[in-house]
Write an enzyme that holds these catalytic residues in place. Structure first.
Site, PDB file in Angstrom:
ATOM      1  N   GLU A  37      39.475  41.830  32.075  1.00 35.91           N
ATOM      2  CA  GLU A  37      40.076  42.803  31.169  1.00 35.91           C
ATOM      3  C   GLU A  37      39.594  42.438  29.761  1.00 35.91           C
ATOM      4  O   GLU A  37      39.744  41.285  29.337  1.00 35.91           O
ATOM      5  CB  GLU A  37      41.606  42.726  31.237  1.00 35.91           C
ATOM      6  CG  GLU A  37      42.241  43.764  30.347  1.00 35.91           C
ATOM      7  CD  GLU A  37      43.763  43.768  30.368  1.00 35.91           C
ATOM      8  OE1 GLU A  37      44.373  43.009  31.144  1.00 35.91           O
ATOM      9  OE2 GLU A  37      44.329  44.538  29.564  1.00 35.91           O
ATOM     10  N   ARG A 262      44.053  29.651  40.839  1.00 37.50           N
ATOM     11  CA  ARG A 262      43.399  29.687  39.535  1.00 37.50           C
ATOM     12  C   ARG A 262      43.222  28.265  39.006  1.00 37.50           C
ATOM     13  O   ARG A 262      43.938  27.352  39.391  1.00 37.50           O
ATOM     14  CB  ARG A 262      44.168  30.555  38.546  1.00 37.50           C
ATOM     15  CG  ARG A 262      45.561  30.106  38.217  1.00 37.50           C
ATOM     16  CD  ARG A 262      46.127  30.904  37.026  1.00 37.50           C
ATOM     17  NE  ARG A 262      45.903  32.330  37.122  1.00 37.50           N
ATOM     18  CZ  ARG A 262      45.466  33.089  36.108  1.00 37.50           C
ATOM     19  NH1 ARG A 262      45.220  32.565  34.926  1.00 37.50           N
ATOM     20  NH2 ARG A 262      45.299  34.361  36.261  1.00 37.50           N
ATOM     21  N   LYS A 272      45.186  33.933  28.338  1.00 35.03           N
ATOM     22  CA  LYS A 272      44.680  34.662  27.176  1.00 35.03           C
ATOM     23  C   LYS A 272      45.776  34.873  26.143  1.00 35.03           C
ATOM     24  O   LYS A 272      45.512  34.815  24.945  1.00 35.03           O
ATOM     25  CB  LYS A 272      44.083  36.001  27.617  1.00 35.03           C
ATOM     26  CG  LYS A 272      42.656  35.853  28.097  1.00 35.03           C
ATOM     27  CD  LYS A 272      41.995  37.190  28.304  1.00 35.03           C
ATOM     28  CE  LYS A 272      42.154  37.605  29.734  1.00 35.03           C
ATOM     29  NZ  LYS A 272      41.455  38.837  30.064  1.00 35.03           N
TER      30      LYS A 272
HETATM   31  P1  ATP Z   1      44.785  35.307  31.725  1.00 34.10           P
HETATM   32  O1  ATP Z   1      45.833  34.828  32.648  1.00 34.10           O
HETATM   33  O2  ATP Z   1      44.055  34.222  31.011  1.00 34.10           O
HETATM   34  O3  ATP Z   1      45.244  36.387  30.809  1.00 34.10           O
HETATM   35  P2  ATP Z   1      43.670  37.267  33.454  1.00 34.10           P
HETATM   36  O4  ATP Z   1      43.731  36.994  34.891  1.00 34.10           O
HETATM   37  O5  ATP Z   1      44.613  38.252  32.924  1.00 34.10           O
HETATM   38  O6  ATP Z   1      43.674  35.899  32.665  1.00 34.10           O
HETATM   39  P3  ATP Z   1      41.311  38.835  33.601  1.00 34.10           P
HETATM   40  O7  ATP Z   1      40.420  39.266  32.514  1.00 34.10           O
HETATM   41  O8  ATP Z   1      42.118  39.849  34.295  1.00 34.10           O
HETATM   42  O9  ATP Z   1      42.246  37.712  32.996  1.00 34.10           O
HETATM   43  O10 ATP Z   1      40.518  37.942  34.649  1.00 34.10           O
HETATM   44  C1  ATP Z   1      39.326  38.349  35.245  1.00 34.10           C
HETATM   45  C2  ATP Z   1      39.138  37.570  36.510  1.00 34.10           C
HETATM   46  O11 ATP Z   1      39.143  36.176  36.254  1.00 34.10           O
HETATM   47  C3  ATP Z   1      40.247  37.837  37.496  1.00 34.10           C
HETATM   48  O12 ATP Z   1      39.681  38.036  38.785  1.00 34.10           O
HETATM   49  C4  ATP Z   1      41.084  36.605  37.448  1.00 34.10           C
HETATM   50  O13 ATP Z   1      41.707  36.391  38.669  1.00 34.10           O
HETATM   51  C5  ATP Z   1      40.052  35.527  37.106  1.00 34.10           C
HETATM   52  N1  ATP Z   1      40.693  34.424  36.406  1.00 34.10           N
HETATM   53  C6  ATP Z   1      41.425  34.485  35.285  1.00 34.10           C
HETATM   54  N2  ATP Z   1      41.919  33.277  34.947  1.00 34.10           N
HETATM   55  C7  ATP Z   1      41.474  32.410  35.901  1.00 34.10           C
HETATM   56  C8  ATP Z   1      41.632  31.006  36.131  1.00 34.10           C
HETATM   57  N3  ATP Z   1      42.362  30.243  35.311  1.00 34.10           N
HETATM   58  N4  ATP Z   1      41.031  30.475  37.214  1.00 34.10           N
HETATM   59  C9  ATP Z   1      40.292  31.224  38.037  1.00 34.10           C
HETATM   60  N5  ATP Z   1      40.103  32.546  37.881  1.00 34.10           N
HETATM   61  C10 ATP Z   1      40.691  33.150  36.831  1.00 34.10           C
HETATM   62 MG    MG Z   2      44.308  40.181  34.585  1.00 33.80          MG
END
Ligand code: ATP
Ligand code: MG
Length: 564
Positions: A37, A262, A272
């Site tokens: 995102e 994760r 984020k």
């Molecule tokens: P955050 O929790 O940091 O806001 P998010 O999951 O909302 O992260 P996205 O931009 O939606 O952020 O993530 C894109 C991809 O990266 C998704 O498939 C998510 O599952 C993966 N991802 C995000 N954070 C991690 C992490 N700490 N470890 C592994 N994969 C991750």
């Molecule tokens: Mg997300």
């Protein structure tokens, strides 16, 4: 990349894919995606997902899409889109001709939603957000059905169209899937598919004022792109029944969702929302602050992308959440840079040394090896002269036991040069501070060995004063004082665990003259000190500023020894 280390059995994701290939489930295809995102910069956790998804595609001869999940215009910007693309490229991955966007499919998603309405599987709800929450109920008791749940298909279609046409304010109506208000899985209690948001979108502008939710957009985009394995993190395990329900209700291509744990890393935060708080609150200098776990920060600091990929490979994937030691990441950096970084001499906290028996105007050139790990890296010349700088730490007037470096009357080896003996100490009369050392050298020991076979117990680094480059060097330490920065008592701000000493700036370092030509981003081992890189933003031609990437101390080996 992301693949198990050689000789290891396949992890659970590769097992699933191997089975799907054997069963010809998707015609033997493997097509993954990485769906960020654009509401912030990528961090090392995202690197794990990137290495996994792009790595699987490479490994199985498949494809991996980069698809922006841009369904929430109030939080997303094209600055983030560009930063994310740069980061994925930097890690070493490519995504075919074009990156993709959920917003490319808005029209098609709207059609899918109408299809659900027509099939009696979605309805327009007019409860306000607080009421929606109340009707949904707590997890341990069934919810209640909205009074609007029984609207006719015709009325739903008309209202949905008017939502799109901008006839209602934010929050007035939502489109919801009609599933089961008493389901034990909260995600199935008539989840929201569309909400009214009057906000311009960074790609579609003013065209839309209704936006699909993550749950509605995600699976349908996967389907439209022909994704076979939709890999996401464990929080989405409970969303999988909804992912499956929507694809079945629409009767379209049905990828398989697989969840993995994760990445959590000690002494930092990988959310984020928290990273934005640090950036916007001015706790760090920006998204690319070298202390942040963002890819932009790690890149600016000097982390090689190869080390990040090696790290992702080492940690592997699993179904169980756990925290990985920051020291393991640092160790991957050391392993990579030990191979590839040229060695140079740099004195961070200079102490002046005058060699009394060395001629005033003489400068000689001494040969120094560029990288003992890489014979192909060759050697260079170091100027040597009467006045040198050594590290303040390498001299003690009253050395304790086991301190073998320089002290009054003692002899040490100057790396690549001569034996040096301390014969006097000059102090500031008022403060008692040591201003310079008076020394002698033994001209017979050129190259660092005495023909008479006498030994010294320490070798120290040095820089010739006359030719030295004066530079700023930034030493970074952990951003937080505790391994889990969010582990704070109720009512205490997690930011109170920030390490106030995470940055130390040294502005009168003396470096060997070859570093005047160091290009932004280039990485070196400063002998005996650690790995450093030229800061790409604050350096100027002939005036490099260096960031410390990691010290040479291997804290990972220590942790392993301690049985952690
Ligand atoms: P955050 O929790 O940091 O806001 P998010 O999951 O909302 O992260 P996205 O931009 O939606 O952020 O993530 C894109 C991809 O990266 C998704 O498939 C998510 O599952 C993966 N991802 C995000 N954070 C991690 C992490 N700490 N470890 C592994 N994969 C991750
Ligand atoms: Mg997300």
């Amino acid at each position: 990349m992301g693949r198990p280390e050689a000789g290891q059995p396949p992890d659970f994701i590769r097992k699933i894919i191997n089975e799907d290939i054997a069963d010809e489930r998707f015609g033997g295809r493997v097509h993954t995606r990485f769906p960020p995102e654009p509401n912030g910069y990528l961090h090392i956790g995202h690197a794990k997902a990137i290495c996994l998804n792009f790595g699987l595609a490479e490994e199985y001869g498949g494809r991996c899409n980069l698809r922006f999940d841009d369904t929430n215009p109030t939080k997303e910007t094209s600055e983030y889109v560009e930063a994310i693309k740069a980061d994925v490229r930097w890690l070493g991955f490519a995504w075919g001709e074009q990156e993709l966007y959920a917003s490319d499919y808005f029209e098609q998603l709207y059609e899918f939603a109408r299809q659900l309405v027509k099939a009696g599987k979605a309805y327009v709800d007019s409860l306000n957000p607080a009421e929606v929450r109340e009707y949904r109920g707590p997890w341990n008791r069934p919810g209640r059905e909205s009074p609007y749940r029984q609207r006719s298909v015709a009325e739903n279609l008309e209202l949905f169209e008017r939502m799109r046409a901008g006839q209602f304010p934010d929050g007035a109506h939502t489109l919801r899937a009609k599933i089961d208000m008493s389901s034990a899985n909260m995600n199935l209690r008539d989840p929201t598919l569309y909400r009214v948001i009057h906000a311009p979108h960074h790609r579609t502008g003013e065209k839309w004022c209704i936006y699909p939710t993550y749950d509605f957009a995600h699976g349908q985009c996967d389907s439209l792109e022909g994704i076979t394995h939709s890999i996401c993190t464990l929080e989405f395990e409970n969303h999988r029944p909804l992912y499956d329900w929507l694809l079945e209700a629409l009767q379209i291509h049905h990828p398989r969702q697989i969840e993995f744990a994760r990445l959590k890393l000690s002494y930092t935060v990988l959310s984020k929302r928290k990273l934005i708080e640090l950036v916007e609150g001015g706790y760090v200098s920006g998204w690319d602050d070298p202390r942040l776990p963002t890819l932009a920060g790690l890149r600016r600091c000097g982390y090689p992308p190869e080390a990040i990929r090696a790290f992702c490979e080492k940690i592997g994937v699993s179904k169980v959440n756990s925290t990985v030691e920051l020291a393991l990441l640092e160790n991957c950096v050391r392993e990579e840079l030990n191979r590839s970084a040229p060695r140079v001499m740099a004195v961070l906290r200079p102490l002046r040394v005058v060699i009394e028996n060395y001629p005033e105007d003489q400068v000689e050139e001494l040969e120094a090896v560029n990288n003992p790990e890489d014979p192909g890296a060759g050697s260079r010349k170091l100027p040597f002269s009467r006045v040198l700088y050594i590290e303040r730490d390498d001299f003690l007037e009253e050395p304790p036991k086991k301190f073998y470096r320089l002290a009054p009357g003692r002899e040490v080896r100057l790396r690549y040069a001569y034996f040096l003996k301390c014969v006097g100490v000059v102090k500031d009369e008022q403060t008692g501070d040591i201003l310079e050392l008076r020394c002698t050298y033994d001209p017979e020991t050129r190259g660092g060995y005495a023909p008479d076979g006498r030994k010294v117990k320490a070798t120290i680094h040095w820089v010739s004063a006359r030719k030295a480059l004066q530079a700023e060097v930034r030493l970074y330490d952990r951003l937080f004082r505790q391994a889990d920065p969010t582990d704070v008592p109720e009512g205490v701000d997690w930011k109170s665990t920030l390490n106030p000493n995470s940055l130390e700036t040294l502005d009168s370092c003396r470096l060997e003259p070859s570093l005047a030509q160091a290009r932004p981003g280039s990485r070196y081992q400063f002998e005996r000190l650690g790995y450093f890189a030229v800061d790409p933003l604050d350096s100027a031609p002939g005036k490099p500023v260096f960031n410390r990437i990691v010290s040479l101390r291997d804290s990972w080996a220590k942790l392993k020894q301690a049985g952690k």
